[in-house]
Write an enzyme that holds these catalytic residues in place. Structure first.
Site, PDB file in Angstrom:
ATOM      1  N   ARG A 180       0.819  -1.217   0.000  1.00  0.00           N
ATOM      2  CA  ARG A 180       0.000   0.000   0.000  1.00  0.00           C
ATOM      3  C   ARG A 180       0.852   1.267   0.000  1.00  0.00           C
ATOM      4  O   ARG A 180       0.532   2.269   0.637  1.00  0.00           O
ATOM      5  CB  ARG A 180      -0.966   0.012   1.194  1.00  0.00           C
ATOM      6  CG  ARG A 180      -1.880  -1.191   1.252  1.00  0.00           C
ATOM      7  CD  ARG A 180      -2.765  -1.311  -0.003  1.00  0.00           C
ATOM      8  NE  ARG A 180      -3.561  -2.530   0.064  1.00  0.00           N
ATOM      9  CZ  ARG A 180      -3.197  -3.699  -0.468  1.00  0.00           C
ATOM     10  NH1 ARG A 180      -2.052  -3.809  -1.134  1.00  0.00           N
ATOM     11  NH2 ARG A 180      -3.966  -4.754  -0.372  1.00  0.00           N
ATOM     12  N   SER A 234     -11.437  -0.675   2.195  1.00  0.00           N
ATOM     13  CA  SER A 234     -10.648  -1.081   3.371  1.00  0.00           C
ATOM     14  C   SER A 234     -10.150   0.149   4.108  1.00  0.00           C
ATOM     15  O   SER A 234      -9.488   1.010   3.526  1.00  0.00           O
ATOM     16  CB  SER A 234      -9.460  -1.943   2.945  1.00  0.00           C
ATOM     17  OG  SER A 234      -9.909  -3.170   2.397  1.00  0.00           O
ATOM     18  N   GLU A 263      -5.509   3.109   5.884  1.00  0.00           N
ATOM     19  CA  GLU A 263      -5.331   2.871   4.454  1.00  0.00           C
ATOM     20  C   GLU A 263      -6.109   3.930   3.669  1.00  0.00           C
ATOM     21  O   GLU A 263      -5.668   4.395   2.620  1.00  0.00           O
ATOM     22  CB  GLU A 263      -5.821   1.474   4.061  1.00  0.00           C
ATOM     23  CG  GLU A 263      -5.634   1.150   2.587  1.00  0.00           C
ATOM     24  CD  GLU A 263      -5.905  -0.306   2.269  1.00  0.00           C
ATOM     25  OE1 GLU A 263      -6.533  -0.564   1.223  1.00  0.00           O
ATOM     26  OE2 GLU A 263      -5.497  -1.181   3.053  1.00  0.00           O
TER      27      GLU A 263
END
Length: 313
Positions: A180, A229, A304
């Site tokens: 990420r 998410s 995130e």
């Protein structure tokens, strides 16, 4: 119901932007464009006509004025006070898809699922996982998006990035793609990218995409106002076999609410706008979840979801 603040007139100086061919709006509403449907306005919202227009904007934007790029606004909280400076959103000038014998080149505004569909139609395998990521190619590269056992870094050949100094082409190593994470050049905005793929059996490709679609429908609140998410999974070895959702569940946060925001009962790494939430409530709920998880499990979850803009008053 809208709780978004309006940027005061004093925050909108009579700045002259470069002579752009794309659409320029002052004080444009951003909330309706985000998946959470919350947030204040952009001081300036610019939709460049093409890469040349974007390069002109990045080069000649007023000195000191913040520049923020948003993609599909799917994994994003836009705060209630709005976003200062220039907000860039890429549109049809960045939506071309070119299928090649061993890969696909796609503009930054192309949805991840659309790229996967083009690859499948051409009998190219390896990009099916993108059909399960709710976002655009620019955002997928900028955060090394991943799902269902694969990440952008596994399939990226190169990405072209517009910067104030010009257009640069970088591979996965040049972008330092990690979980990420991507390191774009300062002020950089992804304009297009190439992904490698291999010829495959069309029926097998279609079956894999169908399984991904069914899995998302069964396990995620895909029809809700959500941002995908919320927290990254903790580093390997932090708590073996624990994912962010499992830590949230273990801390008793499933279904937890704050105002009009809720931790999804279907998948507790998703936050929901039940219809009346403010950005502050959604972000505040996320912080409350982080605090409880840290207290109960000793693990500090990292966001995130990207959060931009000013807090409301």
């Amino acid at each position: 119901m809208s709780h978004a603040a309006t940027l005061p007139e004093a925050a909108l100086p009579p700045t002259v932007l470069p002579p752009l061919r794309g659409r320029v709006q002052r004080g444009a509403a951003l909330g309706p464009q985000s998946w959470f449907r919350v947030g204040g306005p952009a001081e300036w919202l610019v939709r460049p006509a093409d890469a040349a227009d974007l390069l002109l904007l990045l080069r000649d934007a007023p000195a000191g004025m913040p520049v923020t790029a948003i993609g599909a606004a799917s994994n994003l909280i836009i705060r209630d006070g709005g976003v200062r400076g220039i907000v860039i959103r890429l549109g049809r000038g960045f939506a071309e898809v070119a299928v090649e014998p061993d890969g696909v080149v796609a503009g930054a505004a192309v949805l991840d699922a659309t790229l996967a569909q083009h690859a499948a139609a051409a009998g190219l395998a390896g990009l099916e996982f993108l059909s399960g990521i709710p976002g655009s190619i620019g955002g997928a590269v900028a955060m090394n998006a991943g799902a269902y056992g694969a990440e952008v870094k596994d399939v990226l050949d190169w990405a072209e990035v517009a910067t104030p100094e010009g257009l640069v082409r970088l591979d996965a190593a040049g972008l330092d793609l990690r979980y990420r994470h991507a390191s774009l050049p300062p002020g950089g905005v992804v304009t297009r990218a190439r992904f490698h793929a291999a010829p495959g059996d069309p029926d097998a490709i279609a079956a894999r995409m169908a399984r991904i679609r069914e899995s998302r429908e069964a396990t995620q609140p895909v029809r809700a106002r959500t941002g995908g998410s919320t927290f990254r999974n903790p580093p390997a070895g932090t708590r073996p076999a624990d994912k962010a959702w499992a830590l949230i569940d273990a801390a008793g946060c499933r279904g937890m609410t704050m105002g009009g925001a809720q931790v999804s009962e279907k998948h507790c790494n998703f936050l929901l706008n039940l219809g009346t939430a403010t950005a502050a409530e959604i972000e505040g709920l996320g912080e409350a979840v982080r605090e409880r998880v840290l207290r109960e499990t000793g693990v500090s979850l990292a966001w995130e979801i990207r959060r931009i803009g000013e807090r409301g008053v």
